[in-house]
Motif scaffolding. Structure first.
Motif, PDB file in Angstrom:
ATOM      1  N   LEU A 187       0.827  -1.199   0.000  1.00 35.31           N
ATOM      2  CA  LEU A 187       0.000   0.000   0.000  1.00 35.31           C
ATOM      3  C   LEU A 187       0.867   1.257   0.000  1.00 35.31           C
ATOM      4  CD1 LEU A 187      -2.897   1.148   0.224  1.00 35.31           C
ATOM      5  CD2 LEU A 187      -2.575   1.201   2.701  1.00 35.31           C
ATOM      6  N   GLY A 188       0.552   2.177  -0.908  1.00 40.67           N
ATOM      7  CA  GLY A 188       1.216   3.469  -0.930  1.00 40.67           C
ATOM      8  C   GLY A 188       2.417   3.572  -1.830  1.00 40.67           C
ATOM      9  N   PHE A 189       2.822   2.490  -2.489  1.00 39.74           N
ATOM     10  CA  PHE A 189       4.015   2.529  -3.343  1.00 39.74           C
ATOM     11  C   PHE A 189       3.673   2.019  -4.738  1.00 39.74           C
ATOM     12  CE2 PHE A 189       5.738   2.648   0.882  1.00 39.74           C
ATOM     13  CZ  PHE A 189       6.792   3.553   0.775  1.00 39.74           C
ATOM     14  N   ARG A 190       3.568   2.951  -5.690  1.00 37.74           N
ATOM     15  CA  ARG A 190       3.283   2.633  -7.095  1.00 37.74           C
ATOM     16  C   ARG A 190       2.027   1.771  -7.237  1.00 37.74           C
ATOM     17  NH1 ARG A 190       6.181   6.484  -9.084  1.00 37.74           N
ATOM     18  NH2 ARG A 190       5.356   5.688 -11.036  1.00 37.74           N
ATOM     19  N   ASP A 191       0.979   2.075  -6.472  1.00 36.94           N
ATOM     20  CA  ASP A 191      -0.258   1.283  -6.488  1.00 36.94           C
ATOM     21  C   ASP A 191      -1.485   2.131  -6.793  1.00 36.94           C
ATOM     22  OD1 ASP A 191      -0.216   2.717  -4.101  1.00 36.94           O
ATOM     23  OD2 ASP A 191      -1.300   1.161  -2.986  1.00 36.94           O
ATOM     24  N   TRP A 192      -1.293   3.372  -7.279  1.00 33.59           N
ATOM     25  CA  TRP A 192      -2.401   4.290  -7.520  1.00 33.59           C
ATOM     26  C   TRP A 192      -3.109   3.922  -8.823  1.00 33.59           C
ATOM     27  CZ3 TRP A 192      -5.748   7.332  -5.583  1.00 33.59           C
ATOM     28  CH2 TRP A 192      -6.376   8.344  -6.318  1.00 33.59           C
ATOM     29  N   VAL A 193      -4.453   3.772  -8.765  1.00 29.41           N
ATOM     30  CA  VAL A 193      -5.272   3.468  -9.940  1.00 29.41           C
ATOM     31  C   VAL A 193      -6.124   4.702 -10.233  1.00 29.41           C
ATOM     32  CG1 VAL A 193      -7.010   1.942 -10.933  1.00 29.41           C
ATOM     33  CG2 VAL A 193      -5.311   1.017  -9.355  1.00 29.41           C
ATOM     34  N   GLU A 198     -10.020   4.486 -10.683  1.00 28.50           N
ATOM     35  CA  GLU A 198     -10.801   4.210  -9.486  1.00 28.50           C
ATOM     36  C   GLU A 198     -10.556   5.238  -8.386  1.00 28.50           C
ATOM     37  OE1 GLU A 198     -13.011   1.889  -9.534  1.00 28.50           O
ATOM     38  OE2 GLU A 198     -12.400   1.089 -11.496  1.00 28.50           O
ATOM     39  N   LEU A 199      -9.593   6.127  -8.606  1.00 29.88           N
ATOM     40  CA  LEU A 199      -9.233   7.142  -7.604  1.00 29.88           C
ATOM     41  C   LEU A 199      -8.915   6.504  -6.255  1.00 29.88           C
ATOM     42  CD1 LEU A 199     -11.728  10.073  -8.361  1.00 29.88           C
ATOM     43  CD2 LEU A 199      -9.302   9.903  -8.947  1.00 29.88           C
ATOM     44  N   GLN A 200      -8.124   5.449  -6.286  1.00 29.03           N
ATOM     45  CA  GLN A 200      -7.752   4.802  -5.042  1.00 29.03           C
ATOM     46  C   GLN A 200      -6.442   4.027  -5.192  1.00 29.03           C
ATOM     47  OE1 GLN A 200     -10.326   1.582  -3.765  1.00 29.03           O
ATOM     48  NE2 GLN A 200     -10.806   1.008  -5.864  1.00 29.03           N
ATOM     49  N   ARG A 201      -5.837   3.757  -4.044  1.00 28.14           N
ATOM     50  CA  ARG A 201      -4.653   2.895  -4.000  1.00 28.14           C
ATOM     51  C   ARG A 201      -5.116   1.485  -3.651  1.00 28.14           C
ATOM     52  NH1 ARG A 201       0.126   5.408  -4.418  1.00 28.14           N
ATOM     53  NH2 ARG A 201       0.132   7.674  -4.245  1.00 28.14           N
ATOM     54  N   VAL A 202      -4.496   0.493  -4.263  1.00 26.41           N
ATOM     55  CA  VAL A 202      -4.983  -0.877  -4.131  1.00 26.41           C
ATOM     56  C   VAL A 202      -3.922  -1.811  -3.562  1.00 26.41           C
ATOM     57  CG1 VAL A 202      -6.659  -0.626  -5.997  1.00 26.41           C
ATOM     58  CG2 VAL A 202      -4.337  -1.360  -6.532  1.00 26.41           C
ATOM     59  N   GLY A 203      -2.801  -1.259  -3.074  1.00 22.56           N
ATOM     60  CA  GLY A 203      -1.757  -2.101  -2.504  1.00 22.56           C
ATOM     61  C   GLY A 203      -2.188  -2.767  -1.208  1.00 22.56           C
ATOM     62  N   CYS A 204      -1.368  -3.681  -0.736  1.00 22.49           N
ATOM     63  CA  CYS A 204      -1.684  -4.493   0.451  1.00 22.49           C
ATOM     64  C   CYS A 204      -1.022  -3.889   1.685  1.00 22.49           C
ATOM     65  CB  CYS A 204      -1.201  -5.931   0.232  1.00 22.49           C
ATOM     66  SG  CYS A 204      -1.473  -7.002   1.663  1.00 22.49           S
ATOM     67  N   VAL A 205      -1.822  -3.558   2.708  1.00 24.02           N
ATOM     68  CA  VAL A 205      -1.277  -2.948   3.923  1.00 24.02           C
ATOM     69  C   VAL A 205      -0.501  -3.970   4.748  1.00 24.02           C
ATOM     70  CG1 VAL A 205      -3.349  -3.349   5.321  1.00 24.02           C
ATOM     71  CG2 VAL A 205      -1.827  -1.456   5.878  1.00 24.02           C
ATOM     72  N   GLU A 206      -0.924  -5.243   4.715  1.00 25.47           N
ATOM     73  CA  GLU A 206      -0.160  -6.267   5.430  1.00 25.47           C
ATOM     74  C   GLU A 206       1.227  -6.455   4.816  1.00 25.47           C
ATOM     75  OE1 GLU A 206      -4.216  -6.617   6.609  1.00 25.47           O
ATOM     76  OE2 GLU A 206      -3.410  -6.785   4.594  1.00 25.47           O
ATOM     77  N   LEU A 207       1.304  -6.355   3.498  1.00 23.42           N
ATOM     78  CA  LEU A 207       2.599  -6.453   2.829  1.00 23.42           C
ATOM     79  C   LEU A 207       3.471  -5.244   3.181  1.00 23.42           C
ATOM     80  CD1 LEU A 207       4.497  -7.867   0.857  1.00 23.42           C
ATOM     81  CD2 LEU A 207       3.313  -6.729  -1.031  1.00 23.42           C
ATOM     82  N   LEU A 208       2.870  -4.071   3.261  1.00 25.22           N
ATOM     83  CA  LEU A 208       3.620  -2.874   3.645  1.00 25.22           C
ATOM     84  C   LEU A 208       4.244  -3.044   5.022  1.00 25.22           C
ATOM     85  CD1 LEU A 208       4.375   0.140   3.185  1.00 25.22           C
ATOM     86  CD2 LEU A 208       2.232   0.708   4.344  1.00 25.22           C
TER      87      LEU A 208
END
Length: 336
Positions: A259-265, A268-278
């Motif tokens: 989440l928060g790193f090169r995951d902006w769509v 959809e106007l949202q970030r879709v990365g994984c917070v657990e992975l972060l």
């Protein structure tokens, strides 16, 4: 906006129909322009490398108030705050990290072998999820073969590599309705050991390989999206997979971003990365390099000051394979 409202109200009180019509039009035009400016202001927070602006943007679009979350505190780090924001995924992680078994592989690929591989492609088949028809691969054999004779190629699967996810395909072939008609022709032995077909690279799946002293770990899992392969629900299911990642690795390869790193769509106007992975990357594993590519719109490089994040997606959002490869340098490990 206030002036336009006052003008329309005055025209209404005066009973001037012509002026009322004009002032109503001006008000609608002013509101539209104000909405556009506000949208641009919010979107600008997601197109910079400022983590603070990103977090403020998330607060704004979700109307999030930290005081509503019992786990929040004013000294929380970014990963802690993000976990608070995604409180519905908040889980207790009591499982200690496990060390994966490392393997070493010495593999040399000749240019002729790459050429033969592309020449065997069936040109009559339709394009796969990457959008590249078989005939294109065959026509470009000479050019492609000249660009791929690397000594080592480390490969992971992604959500489109359906047959690599044996449990997924096993359930898919049992269904009466097939999202993918060709699946109905598959037998268990067709996908039981599909990884063995990759004879010109090193395939890693929830496993580690050491190449020239670099410890590289690869994993294909991503948050659920439209029911593709290697999809898992956010929260504990994904965290169980991230817990397999050992500490001390140099390069982490995942299909999707944190989440928060090169995951902006943008659509959809949202970030879709994984917070657990972060959390796993920043607070426990801390690799020198984290490479992924599942979100095509996020192609590029970022850093948090310690780990470099590379979205190396070859394809654009329209599945056009035109993004150039990203080349990076890492210092050789001691003793390698």
């Amino acid at each position: 906006m206030r002036a336009a409202l006052t003008a329309r109200h005055g025209a209404y009180i005066a009973g001037d129909q012509l002026e009322l019509k004009k002032s109503s039009y001006d008000l609608r035009k002013t509101i539209k322009a104000a909405k556009q400016r506000y949208r641009e202001q919010i979107e600008s927070r997601f197109t910079t490398n400022s983590t603070r602006d990103l977090w403020r943007g998330l607060h704004t679009i979700a109307d999030f108030k930290a005081k509503h979350c019992g786990a929040a505190n004013i000294t929380a780090s970014l990963p802690d705050e993000l976990n608070c924001f995604y409180f519905r995924f908040d889980v207790t992680n009591s499982e200690p990290p496990r060390k994966a078994t490392a393997t070493t592989c010495n593999l040399v690929i000749a240019k002729a072998e790459v050429r033969r591989c592309f020449q065997r492609v069936d040109s009559r088949k339709v394009a796969g999820p990457d959008g590249i028809p078989g005939r294109v691969l065959r026509m470009c054999t000479a050019q492609l073969a000249g660009t791929l004779p690397y000594e080592y190629k480390i490969v992971i699967a992604g959500n489109h590599e359906l047959t690599f996810d044996k449990d997924f395909v096993a359930e898919l072939v049992k269904q009466d309705y097939y999202r993918f008609p060709s699946v109905s022709k598959l037998k268990p032995e067709d996908f039981d050991n599909v990884q063995s077909l990759l004879t010109n690279c090193i395939y890693v799946q929830d496993s580690e390989v050491t190449v020239k002293g670099f410890q590289i770990y690869g994993t294909p899992w991503t948050p659920w999206f439209n029911g593709w392969g290697f999809n898992l629900p956010r929260g504990q299911s994904l965290l169980d997979k991230w817990n397999l990642i050992p500490e001390g690795i140099d390069v982490l390869m995942t299909h999707g971003p944190p989440l928060g790193f090169r995951d902006w769509v943008p659509k959809e106007l949202q970030r879709v990365g994984c917070v657990e992975l972060l959390n796993t990357v920043q607070r426990r594993v801390r690799p020198k390099l984290h490479v992924f590519g599942g979100i095509h719109e996020g192609y590029g490089i970022m850093t948090d000051g310690y780990t470099t994040y590379i979205n190396a997606s070859t394809c654009t959002v329209s599945f056009q394979p035109i993004n150039p490869p990203i080349i990076f340098d890492l210092p050789n490990p001691q003793g390698s």
